[in-house]
Scaffold this motif. Sequence first.
Motif, PDB file in Angstrom:
ATOM      1  N   SER A   1     -18.205 -11.723  94.532  1.00 43.27           N
ATOM      2  CA  SER A   1     -19.164 -11.255  93.542  1.00 43.27           C
ATOM      3  C   SER A   1     -20.267 -10.421  94.178  1.00 43.27           C
ATOM      4  CB  SER A   1     -19.765 -12.450  92.799  1.00 43.27           C
ATOM      5  OG  SER A   1     -20.676 -12.029  91.809  1.00 43.27           O
ATOM      6  N   LEU A   2     -20.748 -10.846  95.354  1.00 43.84           N
ATOM      7  CA  LEU A   2     -21.765 -10.051  96.063  1.00 43.84           C
ATOM      8  C   LEU A   2     -21.229  -8.681  96.435  1.00 43.84           C
ATOM      9  CD1 LEU A   2     -23.316 -12.807  98.373  1.00 43.84           C
ATOM     10  CD2 LEU A   2     -24.446 -11.624  96.475  1.00 43.84           C
ATOM     11  N   ALA A   3     -19.957  -8.617  96.834  1.00 41.81           N
ATOM     12  CA  ALA A   3     -19.367  -7.328  97.190  1.00 41.81           C
ATOM     13  C   ALA A   3     -19.283  -6.400  95.984  1.00 41.81           C
ATOM     14  CB  ALA A   3     -17.977  -7.555  97.791  1.00 41.81           C
ATOM     15  N   ILE A   4     -18.919  -6.954  94.824  1.00 46.36           N
ATOM     16  CA  ILE A   4     -18.828  -6.129  93.614  1.00 46.36           C
ATOM     17  C   ILE A   4     -20.206  -5.645  93.192  1.00 46.36           C
ATOM     18  CG2 ILE A   4     -18.162  -6.123  91.179  1.00 46.36           C
ATOM     19  CD1 ILE A   4     -16.100  -8.289  91.868  1.00 46.36           C
ATOM     20  N   LEU A   5     -21.204  -6.535  93.214  1.00 45.97           N
ATOM     21  CA  LEU A   5     -22.556  -6.134  92.822  1.00 45.97           C
ATOM     22  C   LEU A   5     -23.129  -5.102  93.785  1.00 45.97           C
ATOM     23  CD1 LEU A   5     -24.024  -9.615  91.767  1.00 45.97           C
ATOM     24  CD2 LEU A   5     -23.483  -7.690  90.268  1.00 45.97           C
TER      25      LEU A   5
END
Length: 850
Positions: A801-805
């Motif tokens: 999720s951090l990578a997508i954000l």
Amino acid sequence: MASASLPGFKFKNPSLQQHQNQLSVRTRGRRKYPNPFIFSFSHYPQLRLVLNPKLRYSHILLTRASSDEFGAVEATPQPSPSSETEAVKRNSPSSGDGYLSLFVRMLGLDNDPRDREQAITALWKYAQGGKDCIDTIMLFRGCINLTINLLKSDSSSACEAAAGLLRTVSSVNTYRDSVAESGAIEEITGLLSRPSLTTEVKEQSICALWNLSVDEQLRVKIANNDLLPAVIKFLDDEEMKVKEAAGGVLANLALTRSVHGIMVEAGVIPKLTNLLKTDMEGSKIIRKEAKNVLLELAKDEYYRILVMEEGLVLVPMVGAAAYKSFRPVTHSWPSLPDGTEIEWNSSGHSRYGASELLLGLNIHDKNSDLEEAKTKAIVGRTQQQFLARIGAIELEDGRKPQPESSMNQGYTLLPWMDGVARLVLILGLDDDSAISRAAQSIADASFNEHMRISFKEAGAIKHLVRLLDHNSVSVRSAATHALEKLSISNDLCHLIEAEDVVYPLVNNLKLTDTSDSLMEKTLNILSRILDPGKEMKSKFYNGPVNGLDKSSNTSSINGTAGLAGKQDDTPLSVRGNVLDSKIIFHLIQILKTSSPCLQRKAASILEYVGITEPCMDTMMAADIISGLNAVFQQRVLDGMEDDIDSQSPELSAIEAEEAGLAISAASRLVTKLLDFESFLHAINSMHTTRLLRKVLKSNIPLHNKDWVAACLVKLESLSGSHVDPENPIKMEVTIYQKIPRLIEQIGTSFSPEAQEAAVVELNGIISEGVVDCTRMVAAEGGIFPLVKVIERGSGRAVEASLAILYNLSMESENHSAIIAAGAVPALRRIVLSQGPQWMQALHLLRTLPT
């Protein structure tokens, strides 16, 4: 006062014999009042006045003046009619008016409560003399207001008399508005809200409301008042007259459809249905009123279901003449109402044949007892056939049957056991109107599995299938509607198919006079029977057949009897051959011209037919490709530009849902037909792909895009080349189908494992660096569920999720959404905790304007 001479009155010495005429006026729904009019006033101890008006039935009331204390006056025998007439002639109207004016003045608030009570009692008795007496009372302005004020009295007698006078006055149409405008409804509301009231006060007060509720405008006022719950509560009163009055008020209120919702919310349906299901003596009036209310409420489809949920069934009144065609079937062997026969061996006969007439009496095995639904069906059939044989099937409460003309649109309410049996019995009559109305009632009553099973056990399916070949269009339509409702049940759908229902349904589709409504219901049944996935489901299906387990078809009951069922062993190819070339042409024509709802069902049936190879040539000859293209070009998609990159139009929810279902069914059909060489070579892959890509980018529901995406991928793989190298189909499927599906799974999944898998898969798509994919995540609202994942997700899900954000934060227009979703506090907690993902969180914080 004693020496005054008043016209129309006689003053006698107290020692003389007292004479008084006794009044007995009978009013609707109320007891007789034989007591004489006797009035003593504390302010006038020397005077006793006796009114002598002209009453209904020519009664004369004679009174006298006396100076003795309050007390009863003994009644003497009534004078002869000739002497009454002479007495009336001697009394002028002016004298009566003067006498009434005294009573009206005694209603004043400054008078003694006992005087007010006796005055209102006198006026109430006088008003019972008829309309002329009521007209005289109403000449005195303020009389009604003073009467209504007495409803606040602590005396039960005063409240009863005041409510009785209001009841009598409001029975005249001319004065009904005057009573209501004076605040009678509000005061009666306060009176009925008291914790303890006498039966007489309740009866007179509710009867006054009964009269007021005749006016439609006053019904709305009564229903919107706090009075309605109190009236409903009085349906449980111990006194029958109070119940009847409450039922009369509700019957009048039910005549105004605008108050139905208020009545239902107040809980009137359970109360009234309980009155109909309970056998009470002397309750004919309340049962009639309860039935009238429920029949009015049942005119609404939703309220009809609420009534039937309480155990009642709406049954048409078809008239005695219709039942003359009833001929009970005589069986050499006993059978259940649904047609299931009882197989007997040689030892199963009783000496006098009782075993054939009294089914089940010789069954002693507890494990072989009939189910409750079967038992109810047998009892109901026996009762209704008996009533039909003696000609008393529509004679209720011992009354004579109504004229046949009034039966045309009439209905009654019966307990479900009798109602189900009555409806099935009507299906066997010769009256077309009665049959169609009964079939329609079966459709309305088949709202849950219990009722559907009840109709099946009562033998409705055989009758309804037989009626599909009826000459009357209305009968065929009603029978189809009933079968459509019954076929909702998977078990009953198998039984309906076992009755060879496909043949008459297909024949009805071929008729030129088939309406759109009948065609839709027919296609509904066929699509459930000819379900493409049904063959696979049947391999794992081991449910009941014909209401019994498959293993029980060959078993016997206590070694003497067994139930013979009918299994569905029809092979797929045989059922497929029922749909000949003519019906296939008709189904394809539906794809070209009909509504999305019919298109969906036609596509499902054609998919079932398309499984068999011999039907492929017929479908190609009927130009199935044009029909499929028509489905993909829905009217709601006409506003979309030809450019595949343009944004999809805004579709209403209902139109989008209907169009999505039709397109999904057609896409599934194309996917299956692509396995056939003849179809693959005939279809224009370029044109079909363009249509499906346009649909994929539209606003139809996401779950309807699954088969569209699958069809596009299969078309691309079979065509051997991309339609557009710059925008490959797989990428469009990813953007418009896969990404929205993953975002929905992240936001709605209750499984942490499923949520983690969706986030990881979405991160894999975004990491490929396609800008359109990143923009689609933001456009589909994916930022908020991703921020929730980093707050309470697993380690792997948080990392993805951090990578997508972080990728989303590369575009500044996404910063506000990320901050609004609460990402900053969550990121700070990760950084301060020095967890495994703290470096990723720090990089993301640095990109945000914080």
